[in-house]
Design a protein around this motif. Sequence first.
Motif, PDB file in Angstrom:
ATOM      1  N   THR A 165       0.826  -1.211   0.000  1.00  0.00           N
ATOM      2  CA  THR A 165       0.000   0.000   0.000  1.00  0.00           C
ATOM      3  C   THR A 165       0.860   1.261   0.000  1.00  0.00           C
ATOM      4  O   THR A 165       0.531   2.233  -0.685  1.00  0.00           O
ATOM      5  N   ARG A 166       1.970   1.238   0.729  1.00  0.00           N
ATOM      6  CA  ARG A 166       2.864   2.408   0.744  1.00  0.00           C
ATOM      7  C   ARG A 166       3.386   2.692  -0.656  1.00  0.00           C
ATOM      8  O   ARG A 166       3.365   3.831  -1.134  1.00  0.00           O
ATOM      9  N   LYS A 167       3.813   1.647  -1.369  1.00  0.00           N
ATOM     10  CA  LYS A 167       4.368   1.831  -2.716  1.00  0.00           C
ATOM     11  C   LYS A 167       3.292   2.265  -3.713  1.00  0.00           C
ATOM     12  O   LYS A 167       3.567   3.063  -4.616  1.00  0.00           O
ATOM     13  N   ILE A 168       2.079   1.756  -3.566  1.00  0.00           N
ATOM     14  CA  ILE A 168       0.992   2.177  -4.460  1.00  0.00           C
ATOM     15  C   ILE A 168       0.687   3.656  -4.256  1.00  0.00           C
ATOM     16  O   ILE A 168       0.574   4.419  -5.213  1.00  0.00           O
ATOM     17  N   VAL A 169       0.578   4.077  -3.000  1.00  0.00           N
ATOM     18  CA  VAL A 169       0.265   5.478  -2.704  1.00  0.00           C
ATOM     19  C   VAL A 169       1.395   6.400  -3.168  1.00  0.00           C
ATOM     20  O   VAL A 169       1.138   7.470  -3.735  1.00  0.00           O
ATOM     21  N   GLU A 170       2.638   5.980  -2.969  1.00  0.00           N
ATOM     22  CA  GLU A 170       3.779   6.821  -3.340  1.00  0.00           C
ATOM     23  C   GLU A 170       4.017   6.881  -4.849  1.00  0.00           C
ATOM     24  O   GLU A 170       4.549   7.871  -5.349  1.00  0.00           O
ATOM     25  N   ASN A 171       3.642   5.834  -5.579  1.00  0.00           N
ATOM     26  CA  ASN A 171       4.048   5.738  -6.984  1.00  0.00           C
ATOM     27  C   ASN A 171       2.909   5.643  -7.998  1.00  0.00           C
ATOM     28  O   ASN A 171       3.174   5.391  -9.182  1.00  0.00           O
ATOM     29  N   SER A 172       1.671   5.816  -7.567  1.00  0.00           N
ATOM     30  CA  SER A 172       0.557   5.755  -8.515  1.00  0.00           C
ATOM     31  C   SER A 172      -0.592   6.627  -8.024  1.00  0.00           C
ATOM     32  O   SER A 172      -0.659   6.970  -6.850  1.00  0.00           O
ATOM     33  N   PRO A 173      -1.523   6.933  -8.930  1.00  0.00           N
ATOM     34  CA  PRO A 173      -2.695   7.708  -8.521  1.00  0.00           C
ATOM     35  C   PRO A 173      -3.813   6.836  -7.933  1.00  0.00           C
ATOM     36  O   PRO A 173      -4.831   7.368  -7.486  1.00  0.00           O
ATOM     37  N   VAL A 174      -3.638   5.517  -7.910  1.00  0.00           N
ATOM     38  CA  VAL A 174      -4.687   4.609  -7.442  1.00  0.00           C
ATOM     39  C   VAL A 174      -4.909   4.783  -5.935  1.00  0.00           C
ATOM     40  O   VAL A 174      -3.957   4.796  -5.160  1.00  0.00           O
ATOM     41  N   ARG A 175      -6.193   4.879  -5.552  1.00  0.00           N
ATOM     42  CA  ARG A 175      -6.528   5.033  -4.140  1.00  0.00           C
ATOM     43  C   ARG A 175      -7.479   3.958  -3.643  1.00  0.00           C
ATOM     44  O   ARG A 175      -7.589   3.742  -2.433  1.00  0.00           O
ATOM     45  N   SER A 176      -8.189   3.279  -4.550  1.00  0.00           N
ATOM     46  CA  SER A 176      -9.065   2.180  -4.121  1.00  0.00           C
ATOM     47  C   SER A 176      -9.085   1.118  -5.212  1.00  0.00           C
ATOM     48  O   SER A 176      -8.719   1.382  -6.359  1.00  0.00           O
ATOM     49  N   SER A 177      -9.482  -0.096  -4.815  1.00  0.00           N
ATOM     50  CA  SER A 177      -9.508  -1.186  -5.798  1.00  0.00           C
ATOM     51  C   SER A 177     -10.536  -2.241  -5.425  1.00  0.00           C
ATOM     52  O   SER A 177     -11.008  -2.309  -4.291  1.00  0.00           O
ATOM     53  N   LEU A 178     -10.829  -3.052  -6.431  1.00  0.00           N
ATOM     54  CA  LEU A 178     -11.757  -4.162  -6.285  1.00  0.00           C
ATOM     55  C   LEU A 178     -11.141  -5.338  -7.033  1.00  0.00           C
ATOM     56  O   LEU A 178     -10.845  -5.233  -8.223  1.00  0.00           O
ATOM     57  N   SER A 179     -10.906  -6.443  -6.332  1.00  0.00           N
ATOM     58  CA  SER A 179     -10.358  -7.655  -6.951  1.00  0.00           C
ATOM     59  C   SER A 179     -11.353  -8.780  -6.726  1.00  0.00           C
ATOM     60  O   SER A 179     -11.750  -9.050  -5.598  1.00  0.00           O
ATOM     61  N   GLY A 233      -8.516 -17.064 -12.054  1.00  0.00           N
ATOM     62  CA  GLY A 233      -7.676 -15.900 -11.772  1.00  0.00           C
ATOM     63  C   GLY A 233      -8.493 -14.842 -11.073  1.00  0.00           C
ATOM     64  O   GLY A 233      -9.451 -15.150 -10.356  1.00  0.00           O
ATOM     65  N   ALA A 234      -8.139 -13.571 -11.314  1.00  0.00           N
ATOM     66  CA  ALA A 234      -8.861 -12.464 -10.677  1.00  0.00           C
ATOM     67  C   ALA A 234      -8.967 -11.284 -11.639  1.00  0.00           C
ATOM     68  O   ALA A 234      -8.046 -11.014 -12.408  1.00  0.00           O
ATOM     69  N   LEU A 235     -10.112 -10.611 -11.571  1.00  0.00           N
ATOM     70  CA  LEU A 235     -10.324  -9.353 -12.273  1.00  0.00           C
ATOM     71  C   LEU A 235      -9.991  -8.249 -11.282  1.00  0.00           C
ATOM     72  O   LEU A 235     -10.525  -8.230 -10.169  1.00  0.00           O
ATOM     73  N   ASN A 236      -9.097  -7.353 -11.680  1.00  0.00           N
ATOM     74  CA  ASN A 236      -8.623  -6.289 -10.791  1.00  0.00           C
ATOM     75  C   ASN A 236      -9.023  -4.935 -11.349  1.00  0.00           C
ATOM     76  O   ASN A 236      -8.639  -4.575 -12.465  1.00  0.00           O
ATOM     77  N   LEU A 237      -9.799  -4.189 -10.579  1.00  0.00           N
ATOM     78  CA  LEU A 237     -10.288  -2.885 -10.991  1.00  0.00           C
ATOM     79  C   LEU A 237      -9.743  -1.833 -10.040  1.00  0.00           C
ATOM     80  O   LEU A 237      -9.822  -1.992  -8.822  1.00  0.00           O
ATOM     81  N   ASP A 238      -9.191  -0.772 -10.600  1.00  0.00           N
ATOM     82  CA  ASP A 238      -8.564   0.279  -9.795  1.00  0.00           C
ATOM     83  C   ASP A 238      -9.223   1.625 -10.053  1.00  0.00           C
ATOM     84  O   ASP A 238      -9.620   1.926 -11.184  1.00  0.00           O
ATOM     85  N   ALA A 239      -9.306   2.433  -9.007  1.00  0.00           N
ATOM     86  CA  ALA A 239      -9.870   3.776  -9.114  1.00  0.00           C
ATOM     87  C   ALA A 239      -8.896   4.788  -8.526  1.00  0.00           C
ATOM     88  O   ALA A 239      -8.153   4.471  -7.594  1.00  0.00           O
ATOM     89  N   GLU A 240      -8.922   5.979  -9.081  1.00  0.00           N
ATOM     90  CA  GLU A 240      -8.033   7.032  -8.602  1.00  0.00           C
ATOM     91  C   GLU A 240      -8.657   7.849  -7.484  1.00  0.00           C
ATOM     92  O   GLU A 240      -8.071   8.825  -7.040  1.00  0.00           O
ATOM     93  N   THR A 241      -9.836   7.430  -7.016  1.00  0.00           N
ATOM     94  CA  THR A 241     -10.474   8.076  -5.875  1.00  0.00           C
ATOM     95  C   THR A 241     -10.702   7.039  -4.779  1.00  0.00           C
ATOM     96  O   THR A 241     -10.896   5.860  -5.064  1.00  0.00           O
ATOM     97  N   ALA A 242     -10.670   7.480  -3.549  1.00  0.00           N
ATOM     98  CA  ALA A 242     -10.956   6.590  -2.423  1.00  0.00           C
ATOM     99  C   ALA A 242     -12.452   6.282  -2.403  1.00  0.00           C
ATOM    100  O   ALA A 242     -13.269   7.060  -2.912  1.00  0.00           O
ATOM    101  N   ASP A 243     -12.804   5.142  -1.834  1.00  0.00           N
ATOM    102  CA  ASP A 243     -14.211   4.730  -1.672  1.00  0.00           C
ATOM    103  C   ASP A 243     -14.986   4.747  -2.998  1.00  0.00           C
ATOM    104  O   ASP A 243     -16.169   5.104  -3.029  1.00  0.00           O
ATOM    105  N   ALA A 244     -14.347   4.320  -4.075  1.00  0.00           N
ATOM    106  CA  ALA A 244     -14.965   4.389  -5.406  1.00  0.00           C
ATOM    107  C   ALA A 244     -15.978   3.276  -5.656  1.00  0.00           C
ATOM    108  O   ALA A 244     -16.863   3.429  -6.494  1.00  0.00           O
ATOM    109  N   PHE A 245     -15.862   2.164  -4.923  1.00  0.00           N
ATOM    110  CA  PHE A 245     -16.677   0.990  -5.247  1.00  0.00           C
ATOM    111  C   PHE A 245     -17.829   0.808  -4.273  1.00  0.00           C
ATOM    112  O   PHE A 245     -17.687   0.203  -3.222  1.00  0.00           O
ATOM    113  N   ASP A 246     -18.992   1.343  -4.661  1.00  0.00           N
ATOM    114  CA  ASP A 246     -20.198   1.161  -3.852  1.00  0.00           C
ATOM    115  C   ASP A 246     -20.859  -0.160  -4.235  1.00  0.00           C
ATOM    116  O   ASP A 246     -20.351  -0.913  -5.071  1.00  0.00           O
TER     117      ASP A 246
END
Length: 194
Positions: free
Chosen positions: A116-130, A141-154
């Motif tokens: 999480t530290r490396k994601i926050v420091e090196n990318s705009p991603v703030r929330s995800s859904l796997s 496998g897994a489908l991985n969805l990323d959002a650049e805003t926190a709390d994006a997945f309602d």
Amino acid sequence: MHTEEALSVQTAIAALARTMHTTSDRHPACEHDVVAEVTTGAADFLSAVDHAGVSLIRRHGKRHTFEAMAPTGNIPQFIDELQELTGDGPCLTAIRDRTTVIVDDYATDARWPELTRKIVENSPVRSSLSMLLYTDQQAIGALNLDAETADAFDDDAVEHAEALAAHAAVGISAVRRDEQFRSALASRDVIGQA
């Protein structure tokens, strides 16, 4: 989510599913094409999603590896590489625990501190859904969805993503069966010629 927007998303997922499941002898679908349809569709149709990727399980006898496929850009690829390097994260947890993993905010999530530290420091991603991709027979496998805003997945976003993941799993499984069948036919023809 508004009813009109929800119907639009459902219609788009249904159209994508028909595309994934349509094949012909002249133009058989391949695994990469199906996965690319899924990741592109997720980023296009699901408003919460800024980036998408799929991690597939590759079995080698009793051991297995993970292969990142068809990311929508460098960010999902970067996150997959971080998870492979650290040996943990939402995607790997979704596969290992056979569950859906939501990260509401990488800045405050304590489950994978190094990741999480490396994601926050090196990318705009703030929330995800796997989400686990699976059929009755096995995990794929897994489908991985990323959002650049926190709390994006309602709840609505999760529901639509789960529908897409179900179609993706069926599509990937069908392509794999088709490839195995074509391979068996080719082997039979070679043996017959000998």
